[in-house]
Design a protein around this motif. Structure first.
Motif, short mmCIF file in Angstrom:
data_model
loop_
_atom_site.label_atom_id
_atom_site.label_comp_id
_atom_site.label_asym_id
_atom_site.label_seq_id
_atom_site.Cartn_x
_atom_site.Cartn_y
_atom_site.Cartn_z
N VAL A 1 7.44 48.48 62.29
CA VAL A 1 8.76 47.89 62.40
C VAL A 1 9.72 48.63 61.48
O VAL A 1 9.41 48.87 60.31
CB VAL A 1 8.72 46.39 62.03
N TYR A 2 10.87 49.04 62.06
CA TYR A 2 11.89 49.76 61.30
C TYR A 2 13.21 49.01 61.40
O TYR A 2 13.60 48.58 62.47
CB TYR A 2 12.09 51.19 61.85
N ASP A 3 13.90 48.88 60.26
CA ASP A 3 15.26 48.35 60.25
C ASP A 3 16.20 49.55 60.24
O ASP A 3 16.12 50.40 59.34
CB ASP A 3 15.51 47.48 59.01
N VAL A 4 17.06 49.63 61.24
CA VAL A 4 17.94 50.78 61.41
C VAL A 4 19.38 50.32 61.39
O VAL A 4 19.73 49.33 62.01
CB VAL A 4 17.63 51.49 62.75
N THR A 5 20.21 51.07 60.68
CA THR A 5 21.64 50.80 60.66
C THR A 5 22.34 51.97 61.32
O THR A 5 22.10 53.13 60.95
CB THR A 5 22.15 50.63 59.21
N VAL A 6 23.18 51.69 62.32
CA VAL A 6 23.87 52.72 63.08
C VAL A 6 25.36 52.61 62.81
O VAL A 6 25.94 51.53 62.93
CB VAL A 6 23.58 52.59 64.59
N GLU A 7 25.96 53.72 62.43
CA GLU A 7 27.38 53.74 62.15
C GLU A 7 28.13 54.08 63.43
O GLU A 7 27.78 55.03 64.13
CB GLU A 7 27.70 54.78 61.08
N GLU A 8 29.11 53.31 63.76
CA GLU A 8 29.94 53.59 64.93
C GLU A 8 30.99 54.62 64.54
O GLU A 8 31.53 54.59 63.45
CB GLU A 8 30.61 52.30 65.41
N THR A 9 31.26 55.54 65.47
CA THR A 9 32.26 56.56 65.19
C THR A 9 33.45 56.36 66.10
O THR A 9 33.36 55.71 67.13
CB THR A 9 31.68 57.97 65.41
N GLY A 10 34.55 56.96 65.73
CA GLY A 10 35.76 56.86 66.55
C GLY A 10 35.70 57.77 67.75
O GLY A 10 34.78 58.57 67.94
#
Length: 125
Positions: free
Chosen positions: A12-21
């Protein structure tokens, strides 16, 4: 930012994804390399189709796959059932045999070439 929990092979991995413009997404959305590759792929079958007219009997692939080995040479006399080309498909070696006695007029593929079902591999007289 958006956070996701992803499970891969039981881990199990916790992933944070940054949204770009939109300014960052535009260059990735329009690559120019793909159209250049298409004409090259179209040119190769045309060359093979031109050489496919060397003999009156066409020897065609019965399955899609990769050419594993070329077993015959141009000018070689073959009997019905002799292997002309060996294809590799689904990890099996499949011989493509001469449909009748004759002489190999052209070999239109090389080892490592990818072929589709019905592609002309060789011609005979």
């Amino acid at each position: 930012m958006k956070s996701y929990t992803i499970t891969v092979n039981g881990n199990v991995y916790d992933v944070t994804v940054e949204e770009t413009g939109a300014e960052n997404a535009a260059p990735a959305a329009a690559p120019k390399a793909a159209p250049k590759a298409a004409p090259k792929a179209a040119a190769a079958p045309a060359k093979k189709a031109a050489s496919a007219g060397a003999g009156s009997i066409q020897v065609k692939a019965s399955v899609p796959g990769k050419v594993y080995e070329v077993n015959a040479k141009v000018g070689q006399k073959v009997k019905a059932g002799d292997a002309i080309v060996t294809l590799e498909a689904m990890k099996m070696e499949i011989p493509v045999v001469a449909p009748q006695d004759g002489t190999v007029a052209s070999i239109d593929v090389a080892a490592g070439d990818a072929v589709e079902n019905g592609s002309v591999l060789a011609t005979m007289n």
